[in-house]
Design a protein around this motif. Structure first.
Motif, PDB file in Angstrom:
ATOM      1  N   GLY A  11     -22.921   1.338 -11.813  1.00  0.00           N
ATOM      2  CA  GLY A  11     -22.527   0.805 -13.116  1.00  0.00           C
ATOM      3  C   GLY A  11     -23.724   0.164 -13.786  1.00  0.00           C
ATOM      4  O   GLY A  11     -24.265  -0.822 -13.275  1.00  0.00           O
ATOM      5  N   LEU A  12     -24.159   0.706 -14.910  1.00  0.00           N
ATOM      6  CA  LEU A  12     -25.375   0.226 -15.574  1.00  0.00           C
ATOM      7  C   LEU A  12     -25.060  -0.378 -16.947  1.00  0.00           C
ATOM      8  O   LEU A  12     -25.788  -0.170 -17.909  1.00  0.00           O
ATOM      9  CB  LEU A  12     -26.392   1.369 -15.698  1.00  0.00           C
ATOM     10  CG  LEU A  12     -26.916   1.898 -14.354  1.00  0.00           C
ATOM     11  CD1 LEU A  12     -27.794   3.132 -14.565  1.00  0.00           C
ATOM     12  CD2 LEU A  12     -27.692   0.822 -13.602  1.00  0.00           C
ATOM     13  N   SER A  16     -25.648  -5.252 -15.364  1.00  0.00           N
ATOM     14  CA  SER A  16     -26.516  -4.644 -14.343  1.00  0.00           C
ATOM     15  C   SER A  16     -27.959  -5.123 -14.423  1.00  0.00           C
ATOM     16  O   SER A  16     -28.646  -5.223 -13.408  1.00  0.00           O
ATOM     17  CB  SER A  16     -26.472  -3.123 -14.453  1.00  0.00           C
ATOM     18  OG  SER A  16     -27.023  -2.677 -15.686  1.00  0.00           O
ATOM     19  N   ASP A  36     -24.415   5.748 -12.841  1.00  0.00           N
ATOM     20  CA  ASP A  36     -23.567   5.524 -14.010  1.00  0.00           C
ATOM     21  C   ASP A  36     -22.962   6.858 -14.412  1.00  0.00           C
ATOM     22  O   ASP A  36     -23.637   7.896 -14.332  1.00  0.00           O
ATOM     23  CB  ASP A  36     -24.367   4.930 -15.178  1.00  0.00           C
ATOM     24  CG  ASP A  36     -23.458   4.320 -16.235  1.00  0.00           C
ATOM     25  OD1 ASP A  36     -23.249   3.093 -16.195  1.00  0.00           O
ATOM     26  OD2 ASP A  36     -22.936   5.086 -17.085  1.00  0.00           O
ATOM     27  N   THR A  53     -24.626  10.363 -11.293  1.00  0.00           N
ATOM     28  CA  THR A  53     -23.481  10.164 -12.167  1.00  0.00           C
ATOM     29  C   THR A  53     -22.185  10.069 -11.360  1.00  0.00           C
ATOM     30  O   THR A  53     -21.118   9.843 -11.935  1.00  0.00           O
ATOM     31  CB  THR A  53     -23.352  11.316 -13.182  1.00  0.00           C
ATOM     32  OG1 THR A  53     -23.317  12.560 -12.485  1.00  0.00           O
ATOM     33  CG2 THR A  53     -24.524  11.305 -14.158  1.00  0.00           C
ATOM     34  N   ALA A  71     -19.431  -1.717 -12.328  1.00  0.00           N
ATOM     35  CA  ALA A  71     -18.658  -0.791 -13.146  1.00  0.00           C
ATOM     36  C   ALA A  71     -17.480  -1.534 -13.789  1.00  0.00           C
ATOM     37  O   ALA A  71     -17.183  -2.669 -13.412  1.00  0.00           O
ATOM     38  CB  ALA A  71     -18.158   0.361 -12.272  1.00  0.00           C
ATOM     39  N   ASP A 159     -20.220  -2.300 -23.906  1.00  0.00           N
ATOM     40  CA  ASP A 159     -19.158  -2.180 -22.897  1.00  0.00           C
ATOM     41  C   ASP A 159     -17.799  -2.483 -23.536  1.00  0.00           C
ATOM     42  O   ASP A 159     -17.192  -3.532 -23.317  1.00  0.00           O
ATOM     43  CB  ASP A 159     -19.422  -3.126 -21.727  1.00  0.00           C
ATOM     44  CG  ASP A 159     -20.568  -2.658 -20.848  1.00  0.00           C
ATOM     45  OD1 ASP A 159     -21.063  -1.539 -21.074  1.00  0.00           O
ATOM     46  OD2 ASP A 159     -20.977  -3.402 -19.946  1.00  0.00           O
TER      47      ASP A 159
END
Length: 308
Positions: A11-12, A16, A36, A53, A71, A159
Motif C-alpha cells: 500500500g503506497l 506509506s 500497490d 501490484t 493499504a 486516498d
C-alpha cells in the motif's frame, strides 16, 4: 552481527512515505519490496527494490521477513491473513480490521502460526505524549480528554477511500477513533465506552463524535472531528489534586503532518523489538477495535455539532 529485518510495504498511499523514510534511516531493518494495486502509483515509487501490484506475489517472491500494511482499511484483514499464514510478521496500520470478528480471526491466526501481528498506533510514540505519560506515572488522573480534530479532505489527499464508509469502516470513529482510544489505554489503562454522540453526513460517513469512556476510576472523553477548520490533536489530563497536564501532539512540528516523521520511526523500532525480542508492543489492535464497535452500538445520532 544482526541480520537486517527484510521488510515489504503493501500500500503506497499517503501514510506509506513515513514508513519508507523510517526504513531509510534504520540500521537493522531494510526495505526489500513494495506493492500497490495501481501501476501508476507503483511506477512513481520506482527504485532499487522490486515492485508488485499483487501482494501475494510480494509474499511469495519478495524475500520478506515482515510486511507493513498501509493499504485501505477494508483489505487489512485479507492482506494480514495472507502474510500471517506464510509466517511473515505483520505491522498493520490502525484499524486492525473492519470489525471485531475479523480482528479476532487475525489474532487467532497469528497465535496458531506463532507469527507477530502488530497494530501501529503512531501517537503512542509522540514525544509530547511520552512526556505526559511520564508525568502521570506519579500522579493520578481523574479525567482525560483526547482531541483528534482535522479536515479529512486535507489529510487524505488522493486516498479517497477514507470517505467511503464501507471501505473505511465508517468515518472518524473507525479511523481516528483507534488512535484516540489507544491513548486512553496508554495513559489510563483498559477502557469501556459509556456513550457516543455521532454526526454523519448524507453518505453515512461519521464526521464528528463525542465519546465518553470509563477507565478504572477515571473518566475519559474522546472528541473526533473530520470537518474541523485546521488541525488540533492534544490530550488534557485533569488530576485529583486539581492540576491540569496537557500534551499537544503537534507542538514543535509546525509543518503539515510533520509530527508523524518521529512517530513512525518509533513504530518501526517497536515493531522490530516485537519481532526480535517478543515484546508485547503493538498488541492493542483488538481492544481499540472493540471500542470502535461499542461506540457505534451506543450511537446517539445528533444533528448539531458536538465538537468545538
Amino acid at each position: 552481527m544482526t541480520r537486517p529485518l527484510r521488510v515489504g510495504v503493501v500500500g503506497l498511499g499517503v501514510i506509506s512515505r513515513f514508513y519508507l523514510r523510517a526504513l531509510e534511516g534504520a540500521s537493522t531493518a531494510r526495505l526489500v519490496a513494495v506493492c500497490d494495486r495501481d501501476p501508476a502509483v507503483l511506477a512513481a515509487h520506482a527504485g532499487p527494490v522490486p515492485g508488485y501490484t499483487d501482494h501475494l506475489r510480494l509474499l511469495e517472491e519478495g524475500g520478506v521477513d515482515a510486511v507493513v500494511v498501509t493499504a485501505p482499511n477494508d483489505v487489512h484483514a485479507r492482506v494480514c491473513a495472507d502474510a500471517l499464514s506464510r509466517g511473515v510478521a505483520v505491522c498493520v496500520e490502525k484499524p486492525l480490521a473492519l470489525n471485531v470478528a475479523e480482528g479476532e480471526a487475525l489474532m487467532a491466526l497469528a497465535r496458531e502460526r506463532g507469527t507477530v501481528l502488530f497494530t501501529a498506533f503512531h501517537r503512542r510514540y509522540n514525544a509530547e505524549v511520552a512526556r505526559l505519560r511520564a508525568a502521570l506515572a506519579s500522579a493520578r488522573a481523574e479525567e482525560l480528554t483526547v482531541r483528534y480534530l482535522e479536515r479529512i479532505e486535507e489529510h487524505a489527499g488522493t486516498d479517497t477511500w477514507y470517505l467511503d464508509a464501507r471501505r473505511c469502516g465508517g468515518g472518524c470513529v473507525a479511523d481516528n477513533g483507534p488512535n484516540a482510544f489507544d491513548l486512553v489505554d496508554l495513559l489510563l489503562g483498559p477502557a469501556e465506552a459509556v456513550s457516543a454522540r455521532i454526526v454523519r453526513d448524507g453518505g453515512g460517513t461519521d464526521r464528528r463524535a463525542d465519546i465518553a469512556l470509563r477507565a478504572g476510576g477515571a473518566r475519559a472523553r474522546v472528541l473526533l472531528d473530520w470537518s474541523y477548520a485546521g488541525e488540533r490533536k492534544d490530550v488534557e489530563a485533569r488530576l485529583e489534586d486539581g492540576r491540569t497536564l496537557t500534551a499537544d501532539m503537534l507542538a514543535g512540528h509546525p509543518g503539515f503532518k510533520e509530527s508523524l516523521w518521529h512517530e513512525y520511526e518509533g513504530i518501526l523500532d517497536a515493531f522490530e523489538r516485537r519481532v526480535r525480542c517478543g515484546s508485547e508492543e503493538g498488541a492493542g489492535g483488538l481492544a481499540a477495535l472493540r471500542l470502535v464497535e461499542d461506540a457505534y452500538r451506543l450511537e446517539e445520532p445528533v444533528a448539531e455539532e458536538v465538537v468545538g
